[in-house]
Design an enzyme around this catalytic site. Structure first.
Site, mmCIF file in Angstrom:
data_model
loop_
_atom_site.group_PDB
_atom_site.id
_atom_site.type_symbol
_atom_site.label_atom_id
_atom_site.label_comp_id
_atom_site.label_asym_id
_atom_site.label_seq_id
_atom_site.Cartn_x
_atom_site.Cartn_y
_atom_site.Cartn_z
ATOM 1 N N CYS A 42 0.841 -1.191 0.000
ATOM 2 C CA CYS A 42 0.000 0.000 0.000
ATOM 3 C C CYS A 42 0.882 1.249 0.000
ATOM 4 C CB CYS A 42 -0.913 0.014 1.229
ATOM 5 S SG CYS A 42 -2.080 1.408 1.237
ATOM 6 N N ASP A 44 0.444 3.741 1.685
ATOM 7 C CA ASP A 44 0.426 4.297 3.045
ATOM 8 C C ASP A 44 1.849 4.551 3.555
ATOM 9 O OD1 ASP A 44 0.254 4.436 6.000
ATOM 10 O OD2 ASP A 44 -1.847 3.909 5.681
ATOM 11 N N ARG A 46 3.044 4.695 6.316
ATOM 12 C CA ARG A 46 3.457 3.964 7.520
ATOM 13 C C ARG A 46 3.927 2.543 7.238
ATOM 14 N NH1 ARG A 46 -2.211 5.082 10.309
ATOM 15 N NH2 ARG A 46 -2.750 4.576 8.151
ATOM 16 N N HIS A 98 -2.268 -3.993 4.902
ATOM 17 C CA HIS A 98 -2.104 -3.630 6.314
ATOM 18 C C HIS A 98 -3.455 -3.365 6.948
ATOM 19 C CE1 HIS A 98 -2.720 0.821 5.870
ATOM 20 N NE2 HIS A 98 -2.468 0.510 4.617
ATOM 21 N N CYS A 101 -6.276 -0.142 6.817
ATOM 22 C CA CYS A 101 -6.010 0.487 5.514
ATOM 23 C C CYS A 101 -7.143 1.475 5.148
ATOM 24 C CB CYS A 101 -5.890 -0.582 4.431
ATOM 25 S SG CYS A 101 -5.489 0.089 2.796
#
Ligand code: CO
Length: 216
Positions: A42, A44, A46, A98, A101
């Site tokens: 992803c 993302d 993080r 994750h 999400c």
């Protein structure tokens, strides 16, 4: 000081530390790229592939998009996949989603989030495919976590459906894995789903006449 300069200053410190630790680090990496893994994760911020797996530059070939999707008309993903398995000859392709999400959560809602809606449509399709199981989970957080898992498995299966992966199976060993990263504890859960041969996918998706040397 302008904020973005923090990145450039951080880069200088990082490069210096690398060379101090290992003077040949960049010289070695400059010469050749030989990663054993393709990571589809992803976007993302993080979930950075190298950091969460404690690996170094050169170890993982990476493709990231919103909610780690494998869309069969996505030329960007297909190009990365083909280069990774055909040229770099990676042995493992990992789809890593994750929990928590945002893309998956947004796909569960009945409202528009703008341009991203068309992309999220692919996740809604996964939801519908597993409608009964998901609707039986009352807690929305738990339901979205389960959709994250189901979505990762679905995307791993989408990889197996590609001609690229099926041709690779005729030439080399290639395993497709489904993992989920926990934002709360930093731990990756292996969903124990591995696709490594053409019999792992529905027969309708198999290319029975595909030759090891075929162009894709
Ligand atoms: Co995400």
């Amino acid at each position: 000081m302008e904020k973005h300069l923090n990145l450039l200053n951080g880069n200088k410190r990082w490069a210096l530390a690398k060379v101090q630790d290992d003077p040949q680090f960049f010289t070695r990496l400059q010469a050749i790229q030989r990663p054993e893994y393709l990571w589809i994760g992803c976007s993302d911020s993080r979930v950075p592939a190298n950091e969460v797996t404690n690996t170094a530059p050169g170890d993982i070939f990476v493709h990231r998009n919103i909610a780690n999707m494998v869309v069969h008309t996505d030329m960007n993903l297909l190009s990365v996949l083909d280069y990774a398995v055909t040229v770099l000859k990676v042995k493992h392709v990992i789809v890593c989603g994750h929990y928590g999400c945002g893309g998956v959560k947004a796909a569960m809602e009945s409202q528009s989030f703008g341009f991203v809606d068309s992309w999220l449509r692919n996740i809604k399709d996964v939801y519908v495919k597993h409608f009964k199981e998901l609707e039986a989970i009352a807690d929305i957080e738990s339901r979205s976590d389960r959709l994250v898992e189901l979505n990762v498995i679905e995307q791993a299966r989408n990889l197996a459906k590609t001609k690229i992966v099926q041709r690779a199976w005729k030439n080399n060993e290639l395993k497709v894995h489904a993992w989920v990263y926990g934002l709360n504890n930093g731990i990756i859960k292996d969903l124990d789903v591995v696709y490594n041969e053409v019999s792992d996918i529905d027969s309708i998706y198999r290319y029975n006449n595909l030759q090891p040397t075929d162009q894709i």
